[in-house]
Scaffold this motif. Sequence first.
Motif, PDB file in Angstrom:
ATOM      1  N   GLU A   1      41.901  86.147  58.638  1.00 25.30           N
ATOM      2  CA  GLU A   1      41.358  85.717  57.351  1.00 25.30           C
ATOM      3  C   GLU A   1      41.114  86.915  56.439  1.00 25.30           C
ATOM      4  O   GLU A   1      41.378  86.851  55.229  1.00 25.30           O
ATOM      5  CB  GLU A   1      40.054  84.950  57.564  1.00 25.30           C
ATOM      6  CG  GLU A   1      40.234  83.618  58.260  1.00 25.30           C
ATOM      7  CD  GLU A   1      38.914  82.916  58.534  1.00 25.30           C
ATOM      8  OE1 GLU A   1      38.765  81.751  58.122  1.00 25.30           O
ATOM      9  OE2 GLU A   1      38.024  83.543  59.128  1.00 25.30           O
ATOM     10  N   ILE A   2      40.604  87.989  57.011  1.00 24.46           N
ATOM     11  CA  ILE A   2      40.351  89.204  56.238  1.00 24.46           C
ATOM     12  C   ILE A   2      41.657  89.740  55.660  1.00 24.46           C
ATOM     13  O   ILE A   2      41.737  90.087  54.467  1.00 24.46           O
ATOM     14  CB  ILE A   2      39.657  90.258  57.121  1.00 24.46           C
ATOM     15  CG1 ILE A   2      38.202  89.845  57.376  1.00 24.46           C
ATOM     16  CG2 ILE A   2      39.711  91.645  56.466  1.00 24.46           C
ATOM     17  CD1 ILE A   2      37.486  90.673  58.410  1.00 24.46           C
ATOM     18  N   LYS A   3      42.699  89.773  56.474  1.00 25.61           N
ATOM     19  CA  LYS A   3      44.000  90.257  56.004  1.00 25.61           C
ATOM     20  C   LYS A   3      44.586  89.332  54.943  1.00 25.61           C
ATOM     21  O   LYS A   3      45.224  89.789  53.996  1.00 25.61           O
ATOM     22  CB  LYS A   3      44.962  90.394  57.185  1.00 25.61           C
ATOM     23  CG  LYS A   3      44.615  91.529  58.135  1.00 25.61           C
ATOM     24  CD  LYS A   3      45.641  91.633  59.261  1.00 25.61           C
ATOM     25  CE  LYS A   3      45.313  92.802  60.171  1.00 25.61           C
ATOM     26  NZ  LYS A   3      46.307  92.905  61.291  1.00 25.61           N
ATOM     27  N   ALA A   4      44.345  88.025  55.098  1.00 24.75           N
ATOM     28  CA  ALA A   4      44.862  87.067  54.125  1.00 24.75           C
ATOM     29  C   ALA A   4      44.195  87.244  52.766  1.00 24.75           C
ATOM     30  O   ALA A   4      44.864  87.171  51.717  1.00 24.75           O
ATOM     31  CB  ALA A   4      44.655  85.642  54.640  1.00 24.75           C
TER      32      ALA A   4
ATOM     33  N   MET B   1      34.624  84.139  46.557  1.00 28.10           N
ATOM     34  CA  MET B   1      34.461  84.027  47.995  1.00 28.10           C
ATOM     35  C   MET B   1      33.575  82.853  48.390  1.00 28.10           C
ATOM     36  O   MET B   1      33.735  82.275  49.461  1.00 28.10           O
ATOM     37  CB  MET B   1      33.881  85.319  48.563  1.00 28.10           C
ATOM     38  CG  MET B   1      34.796  86.535  48.418  1.00 28.10           C
ATOM     39  SD  MET B   1      36.361  86.391  49.311  1.00 28.10           S
ATOM     40  CE  MET B   1      37.505  86.105  47.951  1.00 28.10           C
ATOM     41  N   ALA B   2      32.635  82.486  47.528  1.00 25.98           N
ATOM     42  CA  ALA B   2      31.766  81.347  47.818  1.00 25.98           C
ATOM     43  C   ALA B   2      32.573  80.052  47.882  1.00 25.98           C
ATOM     44  O   ALA B   2      32.148  79.087  48.526  1.00 25.98           O
ATOM     45  CB  ALA B   2      30.674  81.230  46.761  1.00 25.98           C
ATOM     46  N   GLN B   3      33.739  80.034  47.232  1.00 26.11           N
ATOM     47  CA  GLN B   3      34.613  78.870  47.275  1.00 26.11           C
ATOM     48  C   GLN B   3      35.565  78.922  48.465  1.00 26.11           C
ATOM     49  O   GLN B   3      35.701  77.957  49.211  1.00 26.11           O
ATOM     50  CB  GLN B   3      35.436  78.786  45.982  1.00 26.11           C
ATOM     51  CG  GLN B   3      34.638  78.464  44.737  1.00 26.11           C
ATOM     52  CD  GLN B   3      35.502  78.520  43.492  1.00 26.11           C
ATOM     53  OE1 GLN B   3      35.855  79.582  43.010  1.00 26.11           O
ATOM     54  NE2 GLN B   3      35.867  77.354  42.983  1.00 26.11           N
ATOM     55  N   SER B   4      36.210  80.062  48.619  1.00 28.05           N
ATOM     56  CA  SER B   4      37.242  80.172  49.655  1.00 28.05           C
ATOM     57  C   SER B   4      36.697  80.542  51.029  1.00 28.05           C
ATOM     58  O   SER B   4      37.246  80.128  52.053  1.00 28.05           O
ATOM     59  CB  SER B   4      38.290  81.195  49.230  1.00 28.05           C
ATOM     60  OG  SER B   4      37.697  82.476  49.033  1.00 28.05           O
ATOM     61  N   HIS B   5      35.609  81.325  51.061  1.00 24.58           N
ATOM     62  CA  HIS B   5      35.042  81.760  52.341  1.00 24.58           C
ATOM     63  C   HIS B   5      33.512  81.755  52.268  1.00 24.58           C
ATOM     64  O   HIS B   5      32.875  82.807  52.227  1.00 24.58           O
ATOM     65  CB  HIS B   5      35.556  83.154  52.716  1.00 24.58           C
ATOM     66  CG  HIS B   5      37.014  83.184  53.038  1.00 24.58           C
ATOM     67  ND1 HIS B   5      37.985  83.269  52.060  1.00 24.58           N
ATOM     68  CD2 HIS B   5      37.661  83.120  54.232  1.00 24.58           C
ATOM     69  CE1 HIS B   5      39.176  83.265  52.639  1.00 24.58           C
ATOM     70  NE2 HIS B   5      39.009  83.170  53.946  1.00 24.58           N
ATOM     71  N   PRO B   6      32.897  80.582  52.239  1.00 28.12           N
ATOM     72  CA  PRO B   6      31.430  80.505  52.191  1.00 28.12           C
ATOM     73  C   PRO B   6      30.811  81.248  53.384  1.00 28.12           C
ATOM     74  O   PRO B   6      31.312  81.173  54.499  1.00 28.12           O
ATOM     75  CB  PRO B   6      31.157  79.000  52.287  1.00 28.12           C
ATOM     76  CG  PRO B   6      32.432  78.343  51.872  1.00 28.12           C
ATOM     77  CD  PRO B   6      33.532  79.253  52.308  1.00 28.12           C
TER      78      PRO B   6
END
Length: 267
Positions: free
Chosen positions: A5-8, A26-31
Amino acid sequence: MKKSEIKAVAKALDQAERTHERIPMMAQSHPGMTFEESYEVQSAWTEIKLKAGREIRGRKIGLTSSAMQQAVGIDTPDCGVLFDDMFFEDGAVVPKDRFIEPRIEAEVAFIMGKPLKGPGVTIYDVLDATDYVVPSLEILDTRIMRNDPKGKHKRTIVDTIADNAGNAGIVTGGRPTRPNEIDLRWVGAIVSRNAKIEETGLGAGVLNHPANGIVWLCNHRLARFDDGLEAGQTVLSGSFIRPLDATHGSTIVADFGSFGTVSVYFE
């Protein structure tokens, strides 16, 4: 976050920079993304740039004023990486398609004469290791949305850090000065856009002394990874004005008095 996920996210940021199509907050894609995970994204993006042929030329320090820290709900600065393709000469013309939505900050840039590595770095070590200081303008840009179209999310510190601390470019000018020849707390700038004064500030607004940002960088970020600053690298010490929009057709000039001036034009 998983390594994948970090690399993506890093890959998405890199693409956003090239295509000028921002990614969601990031609050949308990775809460739930953490402070440290945002730095992992930044590091992964740095690796992408290095593999593409970029070279690290220094570091930037941000969120050094109390007002800016309170605005994003933290009590510490952040930092990013300066790459070789980010540097502009004084009076440069920035092509209109170079950035997405650039903004400008006025800062003191430190050019290192000696390597510097923490922990245990003091302000005196920073001044001793610095070859000279110059007036500079930092060009900020955001590859992550600054505003949520639906108004459900707000941009936070994890967005900023992952996005290379918002850094996109640096303009240096003025008069190179040895750090022991000037009181950096009293270095000030009058910043104008198209001949209209927009902002003023003093170096003391940066953690009471611009060199203190570099103390923090060496002791609290780089030392954690057995890393440090190298001779010849440039360090942006932190802004002492609020970000100023650099709209198309803008000429930005920062007058640092006897320290010199630095300017840039945005097509």
